[in-house]
Each structure stands twice: as structure tokens, then as C-alpha cells.
Design a protein around this motif. Structure first.
Motif, short mmCIF file in Angstrom:
data_model
loop_
_atom_site.label_atom_id
_atom_site.label_comp_id
_atom_site.label_asym_id
_atom_site.label_seq_id
_atom_site.Cartn_x
_atom_site.Cartn_y
_atom_site.Cartn_z
N GLU A 25 0.86 -1.17 0.00
CA GLU A 25 0.00 0.00 0.00
C GLU A 25 0.91 1.23 0.00
O GLU A 25 2.06 1.17 0.45
CB GLU A 25 -0.88 0.03 1.26
N TRP A 26 0.40 2.37 -0.46
CA TRP A 26 1.23 3.58 -0.57
C TRP A 26 1.86 3.97 0.76
O TRP A 26 3.00 4.40 0.81
CB TRP A 26 0.42 4.75 -1.16
N ALA A 73 -4.87 2.71 -4.93
CA ALA A 73 -5.49 3.21 -3.69
C ALA A 73 -6.75 4.00 -4.01
O ALA A 73 -6.91 4.53 -5.11
CB ALA A 73 -4.50 4.11 -2.95
N HIS A 74 -7.63 4.09 -3.03
CA HIS A 74 -8.85 4.89 -3.15
C HIS A 74 -8.44 6.34 -2.87
O HIS A 74 -7.99 6.66 -1.77
CB HIS A 74 -9.87 4.39 -2.13
N LEU A 75 -8.60 7.20 -3.87
CA LEU A 75 -8.11 8.58 -3.78
C LEU A 75 -9.20 9.58 -4.14
O LEU A 75 -10.20 9.22 -4.77
CB LEU A 75 -6.95 8.79 -4.76
N PRO A 110 -5.40 10.82 -0.32
CA PRO A 110 -6.12 9.61 0.08
C PRO A 110 -7.59 9.94 0.36
O PRO A 110 -7.91 11.00 0.93
CB PRO A 110 -5.40 9.15 1.35
N TYR A 111 -8.47 9.05 -0.03
CA TYR A 111 -9.90 9.28 0.13
C TYR A 111 -10.33 9.20 1.59
O TYR A 111 -9.94 8.30 2.32
CB TYR A 111 -10.72 8.24 -0.67
N ASP A 112 -11.12 10.17 1.98
CA ASP A 112 -11.95 10.06 3.18
C ASP A 112 -13.20 10.88 2.89
O ASP A 112 -13.15 11.92 2.24
CB ASP A 112 -11.22 10.49 4.47
N GLU A 113 -14.32 10.35 3.31
CA GLU A 113 -15.60 10.95 2.94
C GLU A 113 -15.77 12.40 3.40
O GLU A 113 -16.22 13.24 2.62
CB GLU A 113 -16.77 10.09 3.43
N PHE A 133 -0.84 5.60 -5.97
CA PHE A 133 -0.52 6.86 -5.29
C PHE A 133 0.99 6.87 -5.08
O PHE A 133 1.51 6.21 -4.19
CB PHE A 133 -1.28 6.93 -3.97
N HIS A 134 1.70 7.56 -5.95
CA HIS A 134 3.16 7.59 -5.90
C HIS A 134 3.64 9.02 -6.08
O HIS A 134 2.85 9.90 -6.41
CB HIS A 134 3.75 6.68 -6.99
N ASP A 135 4.90 9.24 -5.84
CA ASP A 135 5.50 10.58 -5.94
C ASP A 135 4.70 11.60 -5.14
O ASP A 135 4.49 12.72 -5.58
CB ASP A 135 5.61 11.02 -7.42
N PHE A 136 4.26 11.19 -3.97
CA PHE A 136 3.46 12.07 -3.13
C PHE A 136 4.34 12.76 -2.09
O PHE A 136 5.44 12.31 -1.79
CB PHE A 136 2.33 11.30 -2.43
#
Length: 153
Positions: A25-26, A73-75, A110-113, A133-136
Motif C-alpha cells: 500500500e502507498w 489506492a482509493h483517492l 487519500p480518500y476520506d468521505e 498513489f506515488h510521488d506524493f
């Protein structure tokens, strides 16, 4: 198998051996020690001192090469069209201490509602995506190297 160093990157290596993915995972890419199970069931102890990247080689046997695979990832992807919009987005996201990926025309977090709904309410063009999700830029808010002194006088 124990991986104590990165043995190169698969994109730079020609091989006839089987490529076995080790999924990460990222948020696991910067862990110094982690236990993983590869795609073929091989258990790996990963003890490396540098952040991992997609394609890094963690180990090799006579028949296989064990390679880091960054799972999608969920983004939240926020598209921007002006510098003013990017600045406003930075202001709105800044105090949320999120890791983010920035390109000239979009930002991914990253996703959060609650964040997703807040950005939509503010009028940003926010969409849910499932991508690598890379180069973050990793937020290390209030980390060891960053201290605040407060005076309440």
C-alpha cells in the motif's frame, strides 16, 4: 526470505525468471521493517533503510525475482484550472495534514468521505478514483524535526 537492501529496479533488468509481485500500500513504502507475503506465498521480511518504489527488487532466487508492486489506492482527485484555484485548494487542504500528489492541473489525496464532501461543497471538481498513489508529499505534521514553542502571555 529477508530483504535487507534494494537490488535494483525491474525496469532496468532483463530477465527470463518469473516476476513475483510483493504488494504494498502507498503508506507502507517508507516503513523500515515490514512483513509481507509475495504472490507465490513466499514470506518476506523487508528491512531496508530507504523508501521503496514501484519495481524495486527485494530478492532473487534461481527461478524468481521478487518485486515491489504498488497497489491502487482509493483517492480523491481534484482538478484545477488556474493558479488561484490551486492556491485556494492548498489553503483548504493545508490544515488537514494529508499526504498529497501534485501535478500542474490536479491534486490527489487519500480518500476520506468528510474531505471529499467538503471539497465538493466548496465547489472543487473532486472525483473518486482508484489509482496508484506515488510521488506524493508525505505529511509529517508535528514530527520529530518540527517543534512549536507556544507562549500564552
Amino acid at each position: 526470505m529477508v530483504a535487507e537492501k534494494i537490488l535494483g529496479n525491474i525496469k532496468d533488468k532483463a530477465t527470463d525468471k518469473a516476476i513475483v509481485n510483493v504488494d504494498f500500500e502507498w503508506f507502507e513504502l517508507e516503513k523500515k521493517r515490514i512483513r509481507k507475503v509475495a504472490g507465490d506465498g513466499e514470506e518476506l521480511g523487508v528491512c531496508v533503510e530507504q523508501p521503496l518504489r514501484e519495481g524495486d527488487i527485494l530478492g532473487e532466487t534461481e527461478s524468481a525475482i521478487y518485486v515491489v508492486r504498488l497497489v491502487p489506492a482509493h483517492l480523491i482527485k481534484i482538478s484545477v484550472s488556474t493558479m488561484e484555484e490551486m492556491g485556494r485548494l492548498g489553503f483548504e487542504l493545508g490544515n488537514r495534514h494529508l499526504s498529497l500528489q501534485i501535478t500542474p492541473w490536479e491534486v490527489k489525496v487519500p480518500y476520506d468521505e468528510p474531505t471529499f464532501l467538503y471539497l465538493k461543497k466548496l465547489g472543487f471538481q473532486a472525483t473518486e478514483v482508484t489509482e496508484q498513489f506515488h510521488d506524493f508529499i508525505q505529511c509529517k505534521a508535528h514530527g520529530e524535526a518540527h517543534h512549536h514553542e507556544h507562549s500564552h502571555s
